[in-house]
Design a protein around this motif. Structure first.
Motif, PDB file in Angstrom:
ATOM      1  N   LEU A  47      30.300  39.233  48.369  1.00 54.64           N
ATOM      2  CA  LEU A  47      31.684  38.769  49.177  1.00 54.64           C
ATOM      3  C   LEU A  47      32.733  38.520  48.263  1.00 54.64           C
ATOM      4  O   LEU A  47      32.736  37.884  47.203  1.00 54.64           O
ATOM      5  CB  LEU A  47      31.208  37.390  49.852  1.00 54.64           C
ATOM      6  CG  LEU A  47      32.034  36.854  50.860  1.00 54.64           C
ATOM      7  CD1 LEU A  47      32.566  37.896  52.242  1.00 54.64           C
ATOM      8  CD2 LEU A  47      31.681  35.475  51.528  1.00 54.64           C
ATOM      9  N   SER A  48      34.090  39.108  48.508  1.00 55.84           N
ATOM     10  CA  SER A  48      35.068  38.977  47.710  1.00 55.84           C
ATOM     11  C   SER A  48      35.988  37.564  47.969  1.00 55.84           C
ATOM     12  O   SER A  48      35.675  36.937  49.062  1.00 55.84           O
ATOM     13  CB  SER A  48      36.099  40.005  48.036  1.00 55.84           C
ATOM     14  OG  SER A  48      36.675  39.861  49.226  1.00 55.84           O
TER      15      SER A  48
ATOM     16  N   GLY B 190      38.706  51.800  50.176  1.00 52.82           N
ATOM     17  CA  GLY B 190      37.152  51.378  50.482  1.00 52.82           C
ATOM     18  C   GLY B 190      36.844  50.931  51.771  1.00 52.82           C
ATOM     19  O   GLY B 190      37.896  50.609  52.664  1.00 52.82           O
ATOM     20  N   GLY B 191      35.987  50.072  52.022  1.00 49.95           N
ATOM     21  CA  GLY B 191      35.544  49.406  53.235  1.00 49.95           C
ATOM     22  C   GLY B 191      36.549  48.115  53.651  1.00 49.95           C
ATOM     23  O   GLY B 191      36.768  47.721  54.604  1.00 49.95           O
ATOM     24  N   TRP B 192      37.025  47.680  52.456  1.00 49.56           N
ATOM     25  CA  TRP B 192      38.033  46.556  52.892  1.00 49.56           C
ATOM     26  C   TRP B 192      39.169  46.960  53.654  1.00 49.56           C
ATOM     27  O   TRP B 192      40.013  46.093  54.423  1.00 49.56           O
ATOM     28  CB  TRP B 192      38.500  45.904  51.370  1.00 49.56           C
ATOM     29  CG  TRP B 192      39.268  46.962  50.729  1.00 49.56           C
ATOM     30  CD1 TRP B 192      39.204  47.830  49.804  1.00 49.56           C
ATOM     31  CD2 TRP B 192      40.771  46.995  50.794  1.00 49.56           C
ATOM     32  NE1 TRP B 192      40.388  48.525  49.326  1.00 49.56           N
ATOM     33  CE2 TRP B 192      41.456  47.963  49.841  1.00 49.56           C
ATOM     34  CE3 TRP B 192      41.909  46.196  51.557  1.00 49.56           C
ATOM     35  CZ2 TRP B 192      42.766  48.216  49.820  1.00 49.56           C
ATOM     36  CZ3 TRP B 192      43.425  46.626  51.327  1.00 49.56           C
ATOM     37  CH2 TRP B 192      43.633  47.710  50.526  1.00 49.56           C
TER      38      TRP B 192
ATOM     39  N   ARG C 202      38.235  37.750  50.981  1.00 50.75           N
ATOM     40  CA  ARG C 202      37.568  37.674  52.168  1.00 50.75           C
ATOM     41  C   ARG C 202      36.933  36.530  52.541  1.00 50.75           C
ATOM     42  O   ARG C 202      37.196  36.021  53.708  1.00 50.75           O
ATOM     43  CB  ARG C 202      36.409  39.096  52.128  1.00 50.75           C
ATOM     44  CG  ARG C 202      35.777  39.077  53.404  1.00 50.75           C
ATOM     45  CD  ARG C 202      35.130  40.489  53.268  1.00 50.75           C
ATOM     46  NE  ARG C 202      34.366  40.441  54.777  1.00 50.75           N
ATOM     47  CZ  ARG C 202      34.146  41.942  54.986  1.00 50.75           C
ATOM     48  NH1 ARG C 202      34.330  43.002  54.524  1.00 50.75           N
ATOM     49  NH2 ARG C 202      33.336  42.026  56.301  1.00 50.75           N
ATOM     50  N   LEU C 203      36.469  35.647  51.505  1.00 50.02           N
ATOM     51  CA  LEU C 203      36.161  34.220  51.700  1.00 50.02           C
ATOM     52  C   LEU C 203      37.244  33.401  52.107  1.00 50.02           C
ATOM     53  O   LEU C 203      37.221  32.651  53.188  1.00 50.02           O
ATOM     54  CB  LEU C 203      35.537  33.964  50.577  1.00 50.02           C
ATOM     55  CG  LEU C 203      35.012  32.437  50.379  1.00 50.02           C
ATOM     56  CD1 LEU C 203      33.950  32.238  51.711  1.00 50.02           C
ATOM     57  CD2 LEU C 203      34.467  32.019  49.139  1.00 50.02           C
ATOM     58  N   LEU C 204      38.360  33.776  51.615  1.00 50.38           N
ATOM     59  CA  LEU C 204      39.324  32.816  51.999  1.00 50.38           C
ATOM     60  C   LEU C 204      39.954  33.220  53.516  1.00 50.38           C
ATOM     61  O   LEU C 204      40.257  32.039  54.296  1.00 50.38           O
ATOM     62  CB  LEU C 204      40.830  32.942  50.937  1.00 50.38           C
ATOM     63  CG  LEU C 204      40.424  32.343  49.631  1.00 50.38           C
ATOM     64  CD1 LEU C 204      41.611  32.981  48.719  1.00 50.38           C
ATOM     65  CD2 LEU C 204      40.408  30.857  49.542  1.00 50.38           C
ATOM     66  N   MET C 205      39.967  34.417  53.840  1.00 50.42           N
ATOM     67  CA  MET C 205      40.176  34.917  55.247  1.00 50.42           C
ATOM     68  C   MET C 205      39.187  34.317  56.043  1.00 50.42           C
ATOM     69  O   MET C 205      39.600  33.967  57.351  1.00 50.42           O
ATOM     70  CB  MET C 205      40.454  36.433  55.437  1.00 50.42           C
ATOM     71  CG  MET C 205      41.390  37.049  54.637  1.00 50.42           C
ATOM     72  SD  MET C 205      41.330  38.713  54.865  1.00 50.42           S
ATOM     73  CE  MET C 205      41.630  39.137  56.450  1.00 50.42           C
TER      74      MET C 205
ATOM     75  N   LEU D 275      32.419  37.056  56.552  1.00 49.13           N
ATOM     76  CA  LEU D 275      31.494  36.485  56.049  1.00 49.13           C
ATOM     77  C   LEU D 275      30.312  37.668  55.844  1.00 49.13           C
ATOM     78  O   LEU D 275      29.490  37.389  54.953  1.00 49.13           O
ATOM     79  CB  LEU D 275      30.563  35.253  56.338  1.00 49.13           C
ATOM     80  CG  LEU D 275      31.698  34.013  56.416  1.00 49.13           C
ATOM     81  CD1 LEU D 275      30.892  32.974  56.989  1.00 49.13           C
ATOM     82  CD2 LEU D 275      32.004  33.794  54.740  1.00 49.13           C
ATOM     83  N   GLY D 276      30.429  38.627  56.433  1.00 44.17           N
ATOM     84  CA  GLY D 276      29.614  39.827  56.421  1.00 44.17           C
ATOM     85  C   GLY D 276      28.356  39.742  57.148  1.00 44.17           C
ATOM     86  O   GLY D 276      27.249  40.223  56.617  1.00 44.17           O
ATOM     87  N   ARG D 277      28.120  38.766  58.209  1.00 41.13           N
ATOM     88  CA  ARG D 277      27.000  38.496  58.815  1.00 41.13           C
ATOM     89  C   ARG D 277      26.703  39.639  59.962  1.00 41.13           C
ATOM     90  O   ARG D 277      25.655  39.739  60.150  1.00 41.13           O
ATOM     91  CB  ARG D 277      27.014  37.173  59.606  1.00 41.13           C
ATOM     92  CG  ARG D 277      27.371  35.994  58.503  1.00 41.13           C
ATOM     93  CD  ARG D 277      26.541  35.926  57.472  1.00 41.13           C
ATOM     94  NE  ARG D 277      25.124  35.967  57.636  1.00 41.13           N
ATOM     95  CZ  ARG D 277      24.165  35.832  56.849  1.00 41.13           C
ATOM     96  NH1 ARG D 277      24.328  36.122  55.542  1.00 41.13           N
ATOM     97  NH2 ARG D 277      22.887  35.776  57.156  1.00 41.13           N
TER      98      ARG D 277
END
Length: 725
Positions: free
Chosen positions: A499-500, A430-432, A503-506, A485-487
């Protein structure tokens, strides 16, 4: 009581600085010998230097990057048509160790050391060879480093036979003596000795280099096939394991890229479903994984063989490789961000794939090769990153790097064949995957700046200051955090419904790194990145509000003449001062202040520690700025003096032609000391010698209170002398 204070401070300084009593240290003694006293014209033999080293001291050897800091053992041979050099000096039985301070591998001897230089004799008759040596000895006990230089004579050698024509000198050779690596052999004036800290106390690993057969010629280049088998014996195990682990982690990272991850279940299913039984499927998967390792290992062997003897040194110090690496990393980084895609020619891919379709056990190797080629757009930049970092160290590192990377890269194909039910636990593509690729892109761009900085510092282009470097890293890490953060989205990104946690930890890591960097703009040393950032030469950012009218430019003492050498030398913390003793004395007389003489070196780590931890203290900085005229005398600076200032030293009867040699001679002849740092307080109206110092000089003293007492006692003594005149 106030009248007794100066005397009390002077007495206290005498008691606390007894350990700094001036002395000439000679921890290393050299002797010269020959592998054979006779030779025929055209025959090769070895010049042998044996070093005897005092207990708890070590001598730096010949074979490491001279730009790291410590002084590499160097020879300067007298020119003669009677012989020529063959290859570079060899350090026999030296210890190699990764130094955390200098961020690189250094080599050194303890107790005893042996260095050989091969020559070829060209003319008959008795031959005596003279060589000037420069070297550096350091101790772990108190961090002192002692520069040394000695003239050695080898011979006489009885040479028989008809005269031979010398080999055509390589580019850069002067006279009949063939050139060698710049780190070890010079044909002109040898570089002045640097002052550097000793390697850390972590144990190094002795180099298992066999003593050569001294009467037989050494091969010019090791065969490529032998590299993998012999190079492992000449590398420090601690740094090899660390680099192998880093490469292994890179390999794991490459697995979770869009070019590779979707291929894992598809490839494993070919082995499990397309085989007659489970055993055959497992065996095919193992052969497939081993093939991947072999392919990447061959790449590492080719790179190691292509580096040659001087390759790592050239790549580490020359501007062209560093600039090429900068451009390649820039291109790869932009590719990872999605600006374009780097692929190998389609014709190559189709031919390899056709071989894989033929079936049989041989086709498995070509299936592995197809994977390597098809995934190049994602793995190529990562592989290049490992190889570029490895090529700046030892020749074995490219092999170690590729072994670590390929082992991680091949591991899932074998594991999932053994345990096929594990495939169900794999996350779906997926997109990740593109997020991982973009993250690599930001890292590649940050690494690119490091290579540009190396070339910039080595050749004084002044393109990338420390502050600009930090600004770019802060911007890149901040953008990475905002992206995670997907901004904002890039070209290959899919929609982000939520937001997973991963991804938040990264994103937290990216913003944490950015936050750590910001204080560096305002002068914070950032010790975790000390080996990766340019030195602080100027400060473009400050939190302090300007007070009063503009001050004089840094290093210019108000009311005194402009300092010599200020175009390339400077004092820390914005201090004003000089780099020439006579200038400083004239200024001190005019300002009615005592002299603060700082015998220092560019590569003196303890000098930098003193400046960072003691000089920076407000109490010390205020005294240096207001009560003294500061003069920094660099003992290792290579700046050539004007011809009119060359002189022959009364101390060692050698000609002094550089700023560093002049300052070294001053410290030796006037203060009977040859270690740095060394701080002297002097009345400018008195002779410059140990008998007229205001208080006993101080060496390394990291206690701020003691250093303040040293300064106060010297100032008090100076004022007494002024009052008595």
């Amino acid at each position: 009581m106030s009248r007794l204070t100066p005397y009390f401070l002077s007495l206290l300084l005498v008691l606390t600085t007894l350990g700094a009593t001036a002395q000439i240290l000679q921890p290393t003694k050299l002797s010269a010998a020959l592998s054979t006293p006779t030779a025929k014209v055209g025959q090769e033999l070895d010049l042998i230097v044996t070093a005897r080293i005092d207990d708890k001291w070590h001598l730096y050897a010949t074979d490491f990057d001279p730009d790291l800091g410590p002084t590499v053992f160097t020879f300067t041979f007298a020119k003669s048509p009677a012989y020529e050099l063959v290859g570079v000096p060899k350090s026999i039985g030296a210890t190699k160790h990764y130094d955390d301070i200098f961020k690189g591998n250094v080599t050194y001897f303890e107790k005893t050391g042996r260095i050989t230089q091969r020559i070829r004799v060209l003319q008959p008759g008795p031959l005596t060879i003279t060589a000037e040596t420069e070297f550096q000895s350091c101790t772990d006990v108190d961090g002192r480093c002692i520069p040394g230089e000695e003239t050695l004579q080898f011979g006489p050698i009885e040479v028989t036979g008809a005269a031979a024509a010398p080999a055509t000198p390589a580019k850069g050779s002067t006279g009949a003596v063939a050139p060698a690596a710049p780190a070890a052999v010079a044909q002109a004036m040898p570089a002045p000795a640097n002052t550097a800290a000793a390697p850390s106390s972590a144990p190094g690993t002795p180099v298992a280099e066999a003593d050569p057969v001294l009467s037989s010629p050494a091969p010019a280049v090791a065969p490529a096939a032998a590299v993998a088998g012999t190079a492992a014996a000449t590398a420090p195990q601690d740094s090899l394991w660390g680099f192998a682990l880093a490469a292994f982690l890179f390999g794991l990272g490459a697995l979770v890229t869009p070019c590779v991850f979707p291929l894992i279940p598809m490839t494993v299913s070919l082995f499990t479903k397309g085989s007659a039984n489970r055993r055959e499927g497992i065996l095919k998967a193992v052969v497939y994984g081993v093939s991947i390792i072999v392919i990447y290992l061959l790449v590492g062997v080719l790179v190691a063989a292509g580096l040659g003897e001087d390759g790592p040194n050239l790549i580490a110090t020359h501007w062209l490789p560093n600039l090429i690496f900068f451009l390649v990393f820039l291109v790869f980084g932009l590719s990872f961000l999605g600006l374009f895609e780097i692929t190998l020619p389609h014709g190559m891919v189709n031919k390899i794939d056709a071989q894989a379709d033929k079936g049989g056990w041989g086709s498995i190797f070509f299936m592995a090769l197809t994977l390597v080629v098809v995934s190049f757009s994602c793995t190529g930049p990562i592989v290049f990153t490992i190889l570029s970092l490895a090529s700046r160290g030892q020749r074995i590192l490219p092999i170690v790097g590729m072994l670590g990377f390929s082992s991680a890269f091949a591991l899932p194909f074998m594991l999932f064949a053994l345990f096929p039910t594990w495939l169900k636990s794999l996350p779906s593509s997926g997109g990740w995957l593109n997020t991982v690729k973009v993250t690599f892109g930001f890292v590649e761009l940050m690494l690119a700046l490091k290579f540009l900085s190396m070339a910039d510092l080595a050749y004084h282009w002044n393109l990338l200051s420390r502050d600009l470097y930090l600004v770019l890293w802060i911007a890149l890490s901040g953008l990475l955090g905002v992206y995670l953060l997907g901004r904002f989205k890039l070209s290959h990104d899919s929609d982000l419904p939520h937001l997973s946690v991963g991804r938040l930890l990264m994103a937290v890591l990216a913003f944490s790194f950015m936050t750590y960097l910001i204080p560096g703009l305002f002068g914070a040393p950032l010790p975790l990145l000390a080996g990766y950032l340019p030195p602080q030469s100027r400060r473009d950012f400050t939190l302090a509000a300007p007070a009063g009218p503009p001050v004089a430019p840094a290093t210019t003492v108000v009311g005194c003449e402009a300092p010599r050498y200020a175009d390339f030398l400077e004092l820390p913390h914005g201090l004003s001062g000089y780099f020439d003793l006579e200038q400083a004395k004239r200024c001190a007389k005019a300002a009615n202040k005592p002299l603060f003489i700082d015998f220092t070196g560019h590569a003196c780590v303890n000098c930098r520690k003193m400046e960072a931890t003691v000089w920076s203290d407000p109490q010390v900085l205020k005294r240096l700025r207001e009560n003294f005229v500061v003069v920094a005398l660099y003992v290792d600076d290579k700046k050539e003096l004007p011809r009119s200032e060359w002189y022959t030293s009364a101390y060692d009867h050698k000609e002094k032609t550089t700023l560093g040699k002049k300052n070294t001679d001053l410290q030796l002849s006037s203060f009977n000391m040859n270690a740095q740092p060394y701080y002297v307080l002097l009345d400018p109206n008195s002779p410059t010698d140990a008998a007229h110092v205001l208080v006993p000089p101080v060496a390394y003293e990291d206690n701020v209170s003691s250093f303040v007492q040293f300064l106060d006692a010297g100032l008090a003594r100076y004022r007494q002398q002024v009052a008595a005149r």
